[in-house]
Each structure stands twice: as structure tokens, then as C-alpha cells.
Design an enzyme around this catalytic site. Structure first.
Site, PDB file in Angstrom:
ATOM      1  N   LYS A 183      -1.828   0.478  -0.502  1.00  0.00           N
ATOM      2  CA  LYS A 183      -0.632  -0.075  -0.878  1.00  0.00           C
ATOM      3  C   LYS A 183       0.013   1.190  -1.808  1.00  0.00           C
ATOM      4  CE  LYS A 183       2.296  -3.374  -0.496  1.00  0.00           C
ATOM      5  NZ  LYS A 183       2.813  -3.514   1.157  1.00  0.00           N
ATOM      6  N   SER A 187       4.482  -5.543   5.225  1.00  0.00           N
ATOM      7  CA  SER A 187       4.279  -6.452   4.035  1.00  0.00           C
ATOM      8  C   SER A 187       5.064  -7.712   4.082  1.00  0.00           C
ATOM      9  CB  SER A 187       5.092  -5.168   2.890  1.00  0.00           C
ATOM     10  OG  SER A 187       4.098  -5.478   2.103  1.00  0.00           O
TER      11      SER A 187
END
Length: 617
Positions: free
Chosen positions: A207, A407
């Protein structure tokens, strides 16, 4: 005394008259601008496109191609033309309208060919280019020729030009094939110098959206992940263009060193190099190209050019559709909480559209088109929940992924009966983060301090004070819980164990083909495949599409046009005072740092992929 008063008052009178003149002049200018705006909008609404007897459809695209253009870019372009400004390379064009235009032109007897004049085309994501390319191939296969003409070609322009039967290039031009790269700003040192404390909460080894706050360069994990999908995108590009040009990827792009060697042979003549390398078919002057187009399409005495009509003026007759309705709802841009704004996906706005499709008895299925890097977790869940309700109500939901559905863009896709992605779609990036910045040290350095009382450490949260430990721990728990929910939603949707999803999650970005292999996507395909699948699931032999698009009000048109005029003038003033590199850095910061994204999640939690930028220019 009177004489003295007269002498001293004269300058004040002239100054007052000058101020009145300036005030009246400014008001009159704004009045004229407002009148021009109203007249322009009226003329645009009454505008009838010129008719074409027979000739070419000229693809003179200006700006970028997106799934859902921000509102009123047509009027923004009009405003720039009104002020004698240059063509608006920030104009947005509808991908689906372009493809539909090509397909209708294919069967139009008055359209005898296509001319790709792409000098003002600023780019699109690779999935959009592939979809346009598919329509160009259909047109070419119908027996009508396609010509590409230009002084130079960017990579995006050349991708489309490669579908032409013949590519022309002027003698001083070139083809800019160089590859794909990602470059992000990292500003930990800047935050340290400003004494800003960035409190980061995240889950996922890959991430990387928060890395700019933490590091001054890319982490090894992020470098490895990005290298994979960047390399795959470039290979897809080369394979498609090489196939169109009837060559191999290795010959099309032999590498930087061999390109340099080839340029040395022709003394740096980029046009001759492009011809030698078979990137183009003919190097010719503009006059020679005009003559060739005139020979192909005839001469228009009135326009003093070859017979042709701009794609912006061409209005083919839309055939009436029959059968059950399939709703097409577009999620284009970053996902924000609340109502939609131009270029973003409003959680409430999109959920209302889905709800409307759910309760409409004429709607038999939903195609939800996602082209988003994600955003607010709260807004993503609002959209996801409404899609789940539509599916529970018996209406099949098919996800069509565009250039990116990462996402939060994947979060909203989880309720689907079926997910279709392009081979070059960026998806996955299953992870969550939170960011809270405090400036207590910055204020302290200039002598400003914050103090007070609170009934609980959780109440004592302020950007001007040190973050309480309890709140920090709560944020991390909230982010971890959000990631757990994300994993669970994906696992249930894809019929896998949470542990399996966690292995391919952790914020890892996947490209379309890989996403199919690891089970995040059902099929590699495009929007057409998604529509056919929705019709199949709804058992519709005949169907018509119902597009959910927001129609602007008259006030919105006036407001946008006024903003367009300011938009057209202001950057010129700024650029005249600032060096070009400064304005370029500011624009890049807006994109890379997310300054143009509305960070408004009520829980400060985001499922967002900042690295999922793949506009090919």
C-alpha cells in the site's frame, strides 16, 4: 484659501474619476462577458451541424478521452475560442460517444473513410485506447480506408494511428516512442523542514499511497510491484502496435541504444528514422498530404479543403433500440463522500443512481462501469451496499473495469455477478490507510501554542496539538478493521478463503490478465462484453441501454462558462510571471500528491491507489 483648496483637491478629483472609470470599465467587461456567455450557450443549443455530401470523418480529437467527461467541457472550449485562446488540451471527450460515432460512421454511405488528425489529442488510459482501437479496426475491416496525418505523434496518438491503412508524417516531424515510466513526488524531508507530523495508519505491504509522507524515495516493495505492471502495459502496447504495423515488438522498439544508432545514421532526422524503421509509411509536406487527401475524398470549394467533417460536427442518426433496458452507471474518478463533483465519484450521487435503477421495473440489469483509483472508504461502502441491494432484488450486476478499478474501485465491484476487466486494467490494491497531519511543532517554532482542557483524550484531537496516544491506537484499529472487512467482502464475492485474498491483497496492484489468474476478475474483455453478459444474465434477446448521466441546469452552464473564462485567462497570467518548471511542478504535485482529491472521509480512512496512474500521452 479657496485657491489652495482648488489646487490640492484637483489630484483627488482626478484619482476619484480614475477609480470610477476603472470600476465602470470592469463592470462593463463582466457584463459583456456575461452577455457573450448567454449568447454562446444559446447558439450552442441551436447549433445545427453542417451536412456532408460524401467524404471523410476527421478525427480531430482535442484533449483527453475519459469514460465520463466533467460537465460542460464543450462550453469551456467555446469560452477559450471566444477569448482567442489556444485549443483546450484539458477538454475531456466521452469514450463511449467516440466509439459509437465510429460504429455508426462505418455504415454511413456519406462517410467514405477516416482521417486521424490527432495533434491536439492529449491521451487516455490504455484500456480506453484499446476500446477505440477495436472500433477503428471494425471500421477499417468494413472496407473504408483510414489515414493518419500529423507533424508528430505521441505514444497515445501513434497507438491510434497504427490502425490506419497509411500513416503520413511531415519532414520535420517524428514519432515519440520511449516507453512507460512512473514518477512520484516524495516529500518527507519537506514535512520535516516544515515540522509537520504525519500520522500514518495503514495495512498492506504494497500500500504505497502513503509512502510520499514517510520516505524520500520509492520502497523496494513498491518498486517491485510497479515494475511488474508497468512492464506488462508496455508489452501490451508494443504487441498491439506491432501487429497493426505488421512487424514484431522487437523491431518496432529495438531499445534506446539501437534507436540512438539509427538516429546517428540519418544525422538525427527523426522523420527519416521513422520512415526507415517503418513507423510511418510516407514522409510528405502538408501540401502533399492535402493533395493526397483531396485525391481520396474530393475537394470542398467552400471550405477550401478536402471533403470532410469533424467528429465534433458529425451527428449520425441514432437507431431506435428495442427490448428490456440495461442501466449503465459510470464511476469515473476518485470516490468522495457526499455528492458528485466534476471528475469525481460522489458516494451519495452514485448510490442514488443505482437505487433508481433498482426500483425501476423497466431496468432488467445493471452494467456498472468503474474507472477509479478508489478514495473514501465510507463512500465506497455506500456504493457497494446499494449495488448489493440491486443484486439481491434480482437484477444482475456486471462490472466493466476501465483503465483502473483499484482499492476503493475494487471495493465497489465486489457485489457483482460478473467482473470483466481489460487486459491493461489496473485493479486490486486491496488495502486501507489513514492520514492525519498535525502542525504543533510548526506553530511552536513561530511562537504559537495550543492549550486547553478536555473530558477525554479522544476529545483532545486537534491539528495544532500532539495526537493523543489513545486516538492513534484507535485509528490503527479502525484501519485494521476496515482491511478485515475489505478482505471478507472480496472473499465472499470471489468464493475464496480470507487467507487466500490476503495473499493477493496487501495493497498489491494487479493488471487485468493477472487478476483473472488469481481470481479477482472473471474475464478479460471490454465494455461490449459486459453489456452482452448483462443481457445474458437477464435473459434478454433484445435490449437497449439507459445511460445515467447528470444533465446540467442553466445556472450550472452559466457558472461553468464563467469559470471557463477565468480558467482560460488566469494560467496565462501566472505563466507570464512564473518560470515554466514551477508551473509544471505545481501541476504534477496536484496529481501525484492528490491535492485535487477531496479528502473528506468522515473516518479519515481511504482505499486509494495513488500509483495507479496510466494516462498514456
Amino acid at each position: 484659501m479657496c485657491i489652495l483648496w482648488r489646487i490640492t483637491s484637483i489630484p483627488f478629483k482626478w484619482c476619484w474619476r480614475l477609480l470610477n472609470f476603472i470600476r465602470e470599465f470592469i463592470l462593463n467587461v463582466f457584463l459583456l462577458v456575461l452577455i457573450s456567455i448567454i449568447v454562446g450557450i444559446y447558439l450552442q443549443m441551436r447549433h445545427t451541424s453542417p451536412m456532408l455530401a460524401k467524404g471523410a470523418l476527421v478525427i480531430d480529437l482535442t484533449g483527453t478521452v475519459v469514460d465520463k467527461p466533467a460537465m460542460n467541457h464543450k462550453f469551456r472550449q467555446f469560452g477559450r475560442e471566444l477569448l482567442w485562446a489556444s485549443s483546450n488540451r484539458l477538454q475531456e471527450n466521452s469514450l463511449f460517444k467516440i466509439v459509437d460515432t465510429f460504429r455508426q460512421a462505418k455504415g454511413d454511405a456519406n462517410i467514405t473513410g477516416l482521417v486521424l488528425s490527432l495533434k491536439n489529442f492529449a491521451g487516455a488510459d490504455q484500456a480506453s485506447l484499446e476500446y477505440i482501437g477495436k472500433a477503428l479496426r471494425e471500421f477499417r475491416d468494413s472496407g473504408k480506408p483510414i489515414y493518419a496525418i500529423g507533424d508528430k505523434y505521441s505514444q497515445a496518438q501513434y497507438y491510434l494511428a497504427s490502425y490506419a491503412n497509411k500513416i503520413y508524417l511531415t519532414p520535420q516531424g517524428g514519432v515519440d516512442l520511449h516507453g512507460i515510466a512512473t514518477n512520484n513526488f516524495y516529500y518527507k524531508s519537506l514535512l520535516d523542514k516544515l515540522k509537520v507530523n504525519s500520522h500514518i495508519f495503514r495495512v498492506g505491504n504494497y500500500k504505497s499511497a502513503v509512502e510520499p509522507f514517510l520516505l524520500n524515495n520509492m520502497s523496494d516493495d513498491a518498486r517491485k510491484a510497479d515494475s511488474r505492471w508497468v512492464g506488462q502495459l508496455w508489452q501490451y502496447y508494443l504487441m498491439t502496435v506491432a501487429s497493426n504495423r505488421k512487424t514484431t515488438p522487437e523491431k518496432l522498439f529495438p531499445g534506446a541504444q539501437k534507436i540512438l544508432e539509427g538516429l546517428r545514421v540519418v544525422n538525427g532526422n527523426t522523420a527519416q528514422f521513422a520512415l526507415n524503421n517503418k513507423w510511418v509509411d510516407e514522409v510528405a509536406s502538408r501540401a502533399e498530404i492535402d493533395a493526397a487527401m483531396t485525391k481520396a475524398f474530393g475537394w470542398n470549394k467552400h471550405e477550401k479543403a478536402f471533403n470532410g467533417i469533424s467528429i465534433y460536427n458529425y451527428q449520425p442518426v441514432t437507431l431506435k433500440q428495442h427490448g428490456g433496458q440495461i442501466a449503465v452507471i459510470l464511476a469515473n474518478g476518485s470516490i468522495i463522500d457526499g455528492l458528485e463533483t466534476p471528475g469525481s465519484v460522489g458516494g451519495d450521487t452514485t448510490a442514488d443512481q443505482i437505487r433508481d435503477a433498482r426500483i425501476d421495473p423497466d431496468i432488467k440489469a445493471i452494467v456498472f462501469r468503474v474507472n477509479s483509483p478508489g478514495g473514501s472508504v465510507t463512500a465506497s461502502e455506500v456504493i457497494r451496499s446499494e449495488l448489493a441491494s440491486a443484486r439481491a432484488a434480482g437484477k444482475p450486476v456486471v462490472i466493466s473495469m476501465g483503465g483502473m478499478a483499484a482499492s476503493g474501485g475494487y471495493w465497489v465491484s465486489t457485489p457483482a455477478n460478473y467482473i470483466i476487466a481489460s487486459a491493461s486494467t489496473l485493479t486490486g490494491s486491496i488495502g486501507i490507510f489513514g492520514v492525519v497531519n498535525t502542525v504543533e511543532n510548526s506553530l511552536d517554532s513561530i511562537g504559537v501554542h495550543t492549550d486547553g482542557v478536555a473530558t477525554s483524550p479522544l476529545a483532545d484531537v486537534s491539528f495544532s496539538k500532539m495526537m493523543p496516544t489513545e486516538f492513534s491506537q484507535m485509528m490503527q484499529l479502525r484501519v485494521e478493521s476496515g482491511y478485515g472487512n475489505f478482505i471478507t467482502l472480496v472473499a465472499q464475492s470471489r468464493h475464496k478463503a480470507p487467507e487466500e485474498i490476503d495473499k493477493i491483497g496487501q495493497g498489491h496492484v494487479w493488471i487485468g490478465n493477472d487478476a483473472v489468474q488469481n481470481g479477482l476478475v472473471d474475464q478479460v474483455g471490454d465494455f461490449d462484453d459486459a453489456v452482452r453478459k448483462a443481457a445474458e444474465l437477464a435473459q434478454l434477446k433484445e435490449y437497449q441501454l439507459k445511460w445515467y448521466l447528470n444533465e446540467p441546469s442553466l445556472w450550472a452552464l452559466l457558472h461553468t462558462q464563467t469559470s471557463s473564462l477565468i480558467y482560460a485567462l488566469l494560467p496565462q497570467f501566472i505563466r507570464s510571471w512564473l518560470p515554466a518548471p514551477v508551473t509544471q511542478v505545481v501541476e504534477r504535485l496536484k496529481i501525484d500528491v492528490g491535492l485535487d482529491f477531496h479528502w473528506n472521509d468522515p473516518q479519515n480512512c481511504y482505499a486509494f491507489c495513488l500509483s495507479c496512474k496510466q494516462i498514456l500521452r
